[in-house]
Motif scaffolding. Structure first.
Motif, PDB file in Angstrom:
ATOM      1  N   VAL A   1      32.404  17.774  -3.529  1.00 43.97           N
ATOM      2  CA  VAL A   1      32.824  16.874  -2.459  1.00 43.97           C
ATOM      3  C   VAL A   1      34.179  16.311  -2.860  1.00 43.97           C
ATOM      4  N   TYR A   2      35.141  16.436  -1.974  1.00 46.23           N
ATOM      5  CA  TYR A   2      36.499  15.974  -2.245  1.00 46.23           C
ATOM      6  C   TYR A   2      36.723  14.634  -1.531  1.00 46.23           C
ATOM      7  N   TYR A   3      37.214  13.680  -2.293  1.00 40.71           N
ATOM      8  CA  TYR A   3      37.447  12.331  -1.784  1.00 40.71           C
ATOM      9  C   TYR A   3      38.932  11.987  -1.837  1.00 40.71           C
ATOM     10  N   CYS A   4      39.349  11.313  -0.809  1.00 44.21           N
ATOM     11  CA  CYS A   4      40.703  10.781  -0.754  1.00 44.21           C
ATOM     12  C   CYS A   4      40.664   9.320  -1.202  1.00 44.21           C
TER      13      CYS A   4
ATOM     14  N   VAL B   1      33.611  20.924   0.021  1.00 37.73           N
ATOM     15  CA  VAL B   1      34.234  22.241  -0.148  1.00 37.73           C
ATOM     16  C   VAL B   1      33.264  23.113  -0.933  1.00 37.73           C
ATOM     17  N   THR B   2      32.920  24.238  -0.352  1.00 38.32           N
ATOM     18  CA  THR B   2      32.016  25.177  -1.008  1.00 38.32           C
ATOM     19  C   THR B   2      32.710  26.518  -1.143  1.00 38.32           C
ATOM     20  N   VAL B   3      32.789  27.007  -2.370  1.00 41.24           N
ATOM     21  CA  VAL B   3      33.446  28.280  -2.640  1.00 41.24           C
ATOM     22  C   VAL B   3      32.386  29.262  -3.110  1.00 41.24           C
ATOM     23  N   SER B   4      32.200  30.317  -2.343  1.00 41.51           N
ATOM     24  CA  SER B   4      31.185  31.318  -2.691  1.00 41.51           C
ATOM     25  C   SER B   4      31.802  32.435  -3.532  1.00 41.51           C
ATOM     26  N   SER B   5      30.967  32.998  -4.383  1.00 38.96           N
ATOM     27  CA  SER B   5      31.472  34.062  -5.281  1.00 38.96           C
ATOM     28  C   SER B   5      31.322  35.431  -4.658  1.00 38.96           C
TER      29      SER B   5
ATOM     30  N   GLU C   1      38.925  12.046   6.309  1.00 44.15           N
ATOM     31  CA  GLU C   1      39.205  13.332   5.657  1.00 44.15           C
ATOM     32  C   GLU C   1      38.756  14.477   6.553  1.00 44.15           C
ATOM     33  N   SER C   2      39.445  15.582   6.446  1.00 43.37           N
ATOM     34  CA  SER C   2      39.056  16.775   7.194  1.00 43.37           C
ATOM     35  C   SER C   2      39.544  18.008   6.447  1.00 43.37           C
ATOM     36  N   GLY C   3      39.010  19.157   6.850  1.00 42.29           N
ATOM     37  CA  GLY C   3      39.474  20.415   6.299  1.00 42.29           C
ATOM     38  C   GLY C   3      38.524  21.094   5.339  1.00 42.29           C
TER      39      GLY C   3
ATOM     40  N   GLY D   1      34.979  22.925   3.988  1.00 38.21           N
ATOM     41  CA  GLY D   1      34.179  23.995   4.563  1.00 38.21           C
ATOM     42  C   GLY D   1      33.782  25.009   3.519  1.00 38.21           C
ATOM     43  N   LEU D   2      33.316  26.143   4.010  1.00 40.59           N
ATOM     44  CA  LEU D   2      32.856  27.242   3.160  1.00 40.59           C
ATOM     45  C   LEU D   2      33.930  28.322   3.132  1.00 40.59           C
ATOM     46  N   VAL D   3      34.269  28.770   1.932  1.00 40.27           N
ATOM     47  CA  VAL D   3      35.290  29.804   1.782  1.00 40.27           C
ATOM     48  C   VAL D   3      34.893  30.714   0.634  1.00 40.27           C
ATOM     49  N   GLN D   4      35.316  31.945   0.701  1.00 40.50           N
ATOM     50  CA  GLN D   4      35.040  32.882  -0.379  1.00 40.50           C
ATOM     51  C   GLN D   4      36.025  32.660  -1.527  1.00 40.50           C
ATOM     52  N   ALA D   5      35.605  33.038  -2.702  1.00 36.29           N
ATOM     53  CA  ALA D   5      36.486  32.956  -3.865  1.00 36.29           C
ATOM     54  C   ALA D   5      37.787  33.700  -3.588  1.00 36.29           C
ATOM     55  N   GLY D   6      38.889  33.070  -3.990  1.00 40.04           N
ATOM     56  CA  GLY D   6      40.196  33.638  -3.720  1.00 40.04           C
ATOM     57  C   GLY D   6      40.831  33.143  -2.438  1.00 40.04           C
ATOM     58  N   GLY D   7      40.045  32.478  -1.631  1.00 39.26           N
ATOM     59  CA  GLY D   7      40.538  31.984  -0.354  1.00 39.26           C
ATOM     60  C   GLY D   7      41.261  30.658  -0.468  1.00 39.26           C
ATOM     61  N   SER D   8      41.632  30.112   0.685  1.00 45.00           N
ATOM     62  CA  SER D   8      42.402  28.875   0.738  1.00 45.00           C
ATOM     63  C   SER D   8      41.799  27.898   1.738  1.00 45.00           C
ATOM     64  N   LEU D   9      42.023  26.638   1.471  1.00 48.78           N
ATOM     65  CA  LEU D   9      41.686  25.563   2.401  1.00 48.78           C
ATOM     66  C   LEU D   9      42.764  24.500   2.308  1.00 48.78           C
ATOM     67  N   ARG D  10      42.926  23.748   3.377  1.00 50.66           N
ATOM     68  CA  ARG D  10      43.856  22.619   3.376  1.00 50.66           C
ATOM     69  C   ARG D  10      43.105  21.372   3.809  1.00 50.66           C
ATOM     70  N   LEU D  11      43.051  20.403   2.909  1.00 54.62           N
ATOM     71  CA  LEU D  11      42.406  19.136   3.206  1.00 54.62           C
ATOM     72  C   LEU D  11      43.445  18.136   3.712  1.00 54.62           C
ATOM     73  N   SER D  12      43.004  17.283   4.619  1.00 53.45           N
ATOM     74  CA  SER D  12      43.852  16.207   5.125  1.00 53.45           C
ATOM     75  C   SER D  12      43.114  14.885   5.009  1.00 53.45           C
ATOM     76  N   CYS D  13      43.866  13.825   4.820  1.00 55.23           N
ATOM     77  CA  CYS D  13      43.291  12.482   4.782  1.00 55.23           C
ATOM     78  C   CYS D  13      44.262  11.554   5.477  1.00 55.23           C
ATOM     79  N   ALA D  14      43.837  11.011   6.600  1.00 52.12           N
ATOM     80  CA  ALA D  14      44.680  10.124   7.389  1.00 52.12           C
ATOM     81  C   ALA D  14      44.205   8.686   7.244  1.00 52.12           C
ATOM     82  N   ALA D  15      45.121   7.809   6.914  1.00 51.01           N
ATOM     83  CA  ALA D  15      44.806   6.388   6.753  1.00 51.01           C
ATOM     84  C   ALA D  15      45.276   5.617   7.972  1.00 51.01           C
ATOM     85  N   SER D  16      44.453   4.678   8.399  1.00 53.48           N
ATOM     86  CA  SER D  16      44.827   3.835   9.538  1.00 53.48           C
ATOM     87  C   SER D  16      44.325   2.422   9.296  1.00 53.48           C
ATOM     88  N   GLY D  17      44.889   1.487  10.057  1.00 52.34           N
ATOM     89  CA  GLY D  17      44.497   0.095   9.909  1.00 52.34           C
ATOM     90  C   GLY D  17      45.696  -0.778   9.618  1.00 52.34           C
ATOM     91  N   SER D  18      45.414  -1.950   9.088  1.00 53.83           N
ATOM     92  CA  SER D  18      46.460  -2.947   8.847  1.00 53.83           C
ATOM     93  C   SER D  18      47.168  -2.687   7.515  1.00 53.83           C
TER      94      SER D  18
END
Length: 121
Positions: free
Chosen positions: A92-95, A117-121, A6-8, A10-27
């Motif tokens: 904490v966001y989990y995939c 993910v932390t959203v500050s007011s 997982e990635s993406g 972080g800390l953001v202010q209220a009203g802001g945006s974030l994009r999370l990614s989760c890449a799977a690999s293996g068999s």
């Protein structure tokens, strides 16, 4: 085995945006469902959004209209676009994926380690 990265977060202010990614690999033979969960301090883990292989999606009521889940099947990756973030979204966001693999051909669940993910007011 299967790894989820997982990635993406972080800390953001209220009203802001974030994009999370989760890449799977293996068999991996195929991935059916791909979900995002979150767990805030002192609270139970909850489903935020999910998407199945056909593209159908579902969302928790608390994020409808603000979050969008999508997936890139060629990359075995799921995304969570989070807009209009609120302090209550802090967690904490989990995939999680339901995948058919060489070890579990009928499918099983795999979890990522989470991204904060932390959203500050």
């Amino acid at each position: 085995q299967v790894q989820l990265v997982e990635s993406g977060g972080g800390l953001v202010q209220a009203g802001g945006s974030l994009r999370l990614s989760c890449a799977a690999s293996g068999s991996i033979f195929s991935i059916n469902a791909m979900d995002w969960y979150r767990q805030a301090p002192g609270k139970q883990r909850e489903l935020v959004a999910g998407i199945i292989s056909g593209g159908s999606t579902n969302y928790a009521d608390s994020v409808k209209g603000r979050f969008t889940i999508s997936r890139d099947n060629a990359k075995n990756t799921v995304y969570l676009q989070m807009n209009s973030l609120k302090p209550d979204d802090t967690a904490v966001y989990y995939c999680k994926i339901e995948a058919s693999t060489i070890y579990y051909p009928r499918g099983t669940n795999y979890w990522g380690k989470g991204t904060l993910v932390t959203v500050s007011s």
